[in-house]
Design an enzyme around this catalytic site. Structure first.
Site: not given
Ligand code: PLP
Length: 373
Positions: A70, A321
């Site tokens: 993120t 999420c």
């Molecule tokens: N992008 C994708 C495709 C993801 O699947 C996720 C997490 O589920 C993220 C970004 C976010 O990553 P993080 O959980 O390390 O913040």
């Protein structure tokens, strides 16, 4: 316990946890300190960076540690958009991106940027021709995922990279689900920025990295003591960084063998689904075996998840999420409401066993017998 939700997150590989413990309790110096403990810590930091850059096939000084996918995505998109806003205000992305991208793009829209979101096909992928049609003279940024987190669909990243070569447009790839699930040589992909995350590949949560191709200027997102060559301030979380590097090393060294194992598990699951459930429908077409999205028609996902959870089988109804919200990915693919309402995502790690799949199939049989009555 049968954990089949590895795209949401996965367990920390023992070797990575051991490295983190050792760094926490022994090599716990601050990499910015000038004494021996600091110098030792800095060596660990730079070795870790090297291990990760090797796996990406990029230069060591092009990798910057962040707190996760993120933060990498926020840094990339906000930074690239504002930095290049004098050249144009147009951004291309897709409707099926992760919330980290979509919500950052919403913020940019409110600041006067114009965002075109590409629509996926029914198989979950994006057409290169649609991308070309959307591309404009004033397109300053393109951000697309490598592998979709809900369907496993792959995007034409190499073709888009080739198209953007020698253009001023910055190309960011969200490889949070693609890294170490698909072999890649980032230095040959014409990608300017790439986001990766540790907790999807056997490292702890709270660590990730942003690849910034040499020459691409991204303003820092977090200001402070100037760590990470001023790109990302804050004392480096060395235990997490070292564990991330170790997990990357192990997953990279075992890539072919792990891929084969996951492919076998996935084939086994698909066979069992086809054999046992004439009311099942597979959603999208995944380009890696790690994710399978399937709807058991007549069984609401949340209820089936509860039945499976009671039996110690853990899967999800979409991205972690999106908790209970209708999947924006399946909706964008034009999938009917009743199919979306009964969608389940099964996602593998190379450490899963056929018994996990048997338990899943058994749980769905029992759940469906109850729910489809
Ligand atoms: N992008 C994708 C495709 C993801 O699947 C996720 C997490 O589920 C993220 C970004 C976010 O990553 P993080 O959980 O390390 O913040």
């Amino acid at each position: 316990m049968h954990y089949l939700d590895n795209s949401a997150t996965t367990f920390v590989i023992k070797e990575a946890a051991d490295v983190a413990y050792k760094v926490m309790t022994e090599a716990f110096g601050n990499p910015s300190s000038v004494h021996k403990m600091g110098i030792d810590a800095e060596r660990i930091l730079e070795n870790s960076r090297k291990m990760i850059s090797d796996a990406l096939c990029v230069k060591k000084d092009e990798v910057f540690f962040t707190s996760g996918g993120t933060e990498s995505i926020n840094t990339a998109l906000l930074g690239a958009a504002h930095k290049n806003s004098r050249l144009g205000k147009h951004i291309i992305s897709s409707e099926v991106e992760h919330a980290a991208t979509l919500n950052t793009l919403k913020e940019l829209t409110s600041k006067g940027f114009e965002v075109t979101l590409l629509k996926p096909n029914v198989d979950g992928s994006i057409n290169f021709d649609d991308f070309k049609k959307a591309y404009r003279e004033d397109t300053i940024l393109v951000s697309l995922m490598m592998i979709n987190n809900e369907t496993g669909a792959g995007f034409p990243i190499n073709e888009i990279g080739a198209f953007l070569k020698n253009k001023k447009t910055v190309f960011h790839v969200d490889a949070v689900q693609g890294f170490l699930r698909e072999k890649m040589n980032v230095s040959k992909m014409n990608v300017d920025l790439m986001s990766i995350s540790g907790h999807k590949i056997g490292a702890p949560k709270g660590i990730g990295a942003l690849y910034i191709k040499k020459g691409t200027k991204i303003p820092p997102f977090i200001l402070g003591g100037g760590q990470e060559k001023g790109q990302r301030s804050g004392t480096e979380p060395l235990p997490n960084i070292a564990a991330f590097a170790e997990a990357v090393r192990i997953r990279n060294e075992n890539f072919e063998e792990d891929f084969k194992k996951v492919q076998e598990l996935r084939d086994y699951l698909e066979e069992k689904i086809i054999k046992n459930f004439d009311f099942a429908k597979i959603n999208g077409k995944s380009s890696v075996p790690h994710v399978l999205n399937v709807s058991f028609l007549g069984c609401k996902s949340e209820v089936l998840l509860r039945v499976l959870g009671d039996k110690g089988v853990y899967v999800s109804a979409g991205s972690a999420c999106s908790k209970g919200k209708k999947s924006h990915v399946l909706s964008a693919m034009g999938i009917e409401s009743n199919v979306i309402d009964s969608a389940i995502r099964v996602s593998f790690s190379p450490y899963n066993k056929k018994e996990d799949i048997d338990a899943f199939i058994d749980g769905v049989k029992k759940g469906a017998a109850m729910l489809r009555r």
